[in-house]
Design a protein around this motif. Structure first.
Motif, PDB file in Angstrom:
ATOM      1  N   SER A  34      -4.562   8.457   3.531  1.00  0.00           N
ATOM      2  CA  SER A  34      -5.538   7.933   4.489  1.00  0.00           C
ATOM      3  C   SER A  34      -5.624   6.414   4.413  1.00  0.00           C
ATOM      4  O   SER A  34      -5.685   5.723   5.441  1.00  0.00           O
ATOM      5  CB  SER A  34      -6.911   8.550   4.246  1.00  0.00           C
ATOM      6  OG  SER A  34      -7.357   8.294   2.919  1.00  0.00           O
ATOM      7  N   VAL A  35      -5.631   5.881   3.195  1.00  0.00           N
ATOM      8  CA  VAL A  35      -5.682   4.422   3.017  1.00  0.00           C
ATOM      9  C   VAL A  35      -4.414   3.789   3.562  1.00  0.00           C
ATOM     10  O   VAL A  35      -4.451   2.774   4.283  1.00  0.00           O
ATOM     11  CB  VAL A  35      -5.860   4.058   1.525  1.00  0.00           C
ATOM     12  CG1 VAL A  35      -5.774   2.537   1.333  1.00  0.00           C
ATOM     13  CG2 VAL A  35      -7.181   4.590   1.002  1.00  0.00           C
ATOM     14  N   GLN A  36      -3.269   4.374   3.232  1.00  0.00           N
ATOM     15  CA  GLN A  36      -1.998   3.847   3.706  1.00  0.00           C
ATOM     16  C   GLN A  36      -1.931   3.857   5.232  1.00  0.00           C
ATOM     17  O   GLN A  36      -1.434   2.906   5.850  1.00  0.00           O
ATOM     18  CB  GLN A  36      -0.846   4.658   3.113  1.00  0.00           C
ATOM     19  CG  GLN A  36       0.527   4.027   3.291  1.00  0.00           C
ATOM     20  CD  GLN A  36       1.220   4.458   4.565  1.00  0.00           C
ATOM     21  OE1 GLN A  36       0.770   5.385   5.241  1.00  0.00           O
ATOM     22  NE2 GLN A  36       2.315   3.792   4.886  1.00  0.00           N
ATOM     23  N   VAL A  74       0.827  -1.200   0.000  1.00  0.00           N
ATOM     24  CA  VAL A  74       0.000   0.000   0.000  1.00  0.00           C
ATOM     25  C   VAL A  74       0.871   1.264   0.000  1.00  0.00           C
ATOM     26  O   VAL A  74       0.479   2.294  -0.581  1.00  0.00           O
ATOM     27  CB  VAL A  74      -0.964  -0.005   1.211  1.00  0.00           C
ATOM     28  CG1 VAL A  74      -0.248   0.338   2.513  1.00  0.00           C
ATOM     29  CG2 VAL A  74      -2.125   0.972   0.989  1.00  0.00           C
ATOM     30  N   VAL A  89      -3.236   5.153  -4.379  1.00  0.00           N
ATOM     31  CA  VAL A  89      -4.062   5.353  -3.190  1.00  0.00           C
ATOM     32  C   VAL A  89      -3.542   6.572  -2.434  1.00  0.00           C
ATOM     33  O   VAL A  89      -2.419   7.041  -2.671  1.00  0.00           O
ATOM     34  CB  VAL A  89      -4.037   4.110  -2.263  1.00  0.00           C
ATOM     35  CG1 VAL A  89      -4.554   2.882  -2.988  1.00  0.00           C
ATOM     36  CG2 VAL A  89      -2.636   3.866  -1.716  1.00  0.00           C
TER      37      VAL A  89
END
Length: 209
Positions: A114-116, A102, A111
């Motif tokens: 926030s996703v990481q 990620v 991405v």
């Protein structure tokens, strides 16, 4: 008739080498991240000449996943981990790989941060739990002193407390002094836990019997 002692599948030297490598890479990543926030000031007036420290941290996270997984597997093999520890080892290895993947996706713009961050926090919590269980198993096997296990448990507790504080802060009025205070307090506790993690690996490398 004497029965020969069963030799470990891996040597203590192998575990120490990979544990030390993992510790140094994790520490380097944390130093890069700390310097990024200190010098690049991303939440204040951005200092673009120091912006490169952010990608350095990201790439160290990607490159460090391999030694991280190897170190966990070797320590589990060395202490003769049972089904529970092996289950955690597999989960933690998947988590370390997920962080690398990620983060790489974040670097390439697929991405967002926030996703990481969500993946990194979740995977890190799993690996902290693994460290506590693995240290306990190593202590029982006579491979690590008991205080190393205590440190690992403290890391788990600190990360959980930091997550709870941050969650309460998220529910507080946006932009309020309460929210800011909770975020700062939670970040400080989480930072101590994250800092303890590479130190824990270096301790494993230096004290493993």
């Amino acid at each position: 008739m004497e029965v020969a002692a069963i030799e470990p599948v891996v040597s203590s030297e192998q575990v120490r080498v990979w544990a030390g490598l993992q510790g140094f890479l994790s520490l380097a990543a944390l130093i890069a991240l700390a310097l990024f926030f200190l010098l690049a000031t991303p939440f204040g007036t951005p200092q673009t000449r120091w912006a490169w420290l952010g990608p350095v941290n990201d790439w160290l996270a990607v490159l460090g996943a391999g030694p991280w997984v190897v170190a966990m597997i070797l320590l589990t093999l060395y202490v003769g981990g049972g089904p529970w520890l092996w289950t955690l080892t597999i989960a933690a290895s998947v988590g370390a790989a997920a962080i690398a993947i990620v983060t790489l996706l974040m670097i390439t713009g697929v991405v967002g941060l926030s996703v990481q961050s969500v993946v990194a926090v979740g995977a890190t919590l799993v690996t902290f739990v693994w460290a506590a269980v693995a240290a306990g198993a190593a202590n029982v096997a006579g491979a690590l002193p008991s205080w190393v296990s205590v440190v690992a448990v403290a890391m788990v507790a600190a990360l959980i407390v930091a997550t709870v504080i941050a969650s309460v802060g998220y529910a507080a009025p946006a932009g309020s002094m309460l929210q800011t205070t909770l975020y700062v307090f939670g970040a400080a506790i989480a930072g101590l836990a994250w800092l303890a993690f590479p130190a824990w690996w270096l301790v494993v490398a230096s004290t493993l019997a």
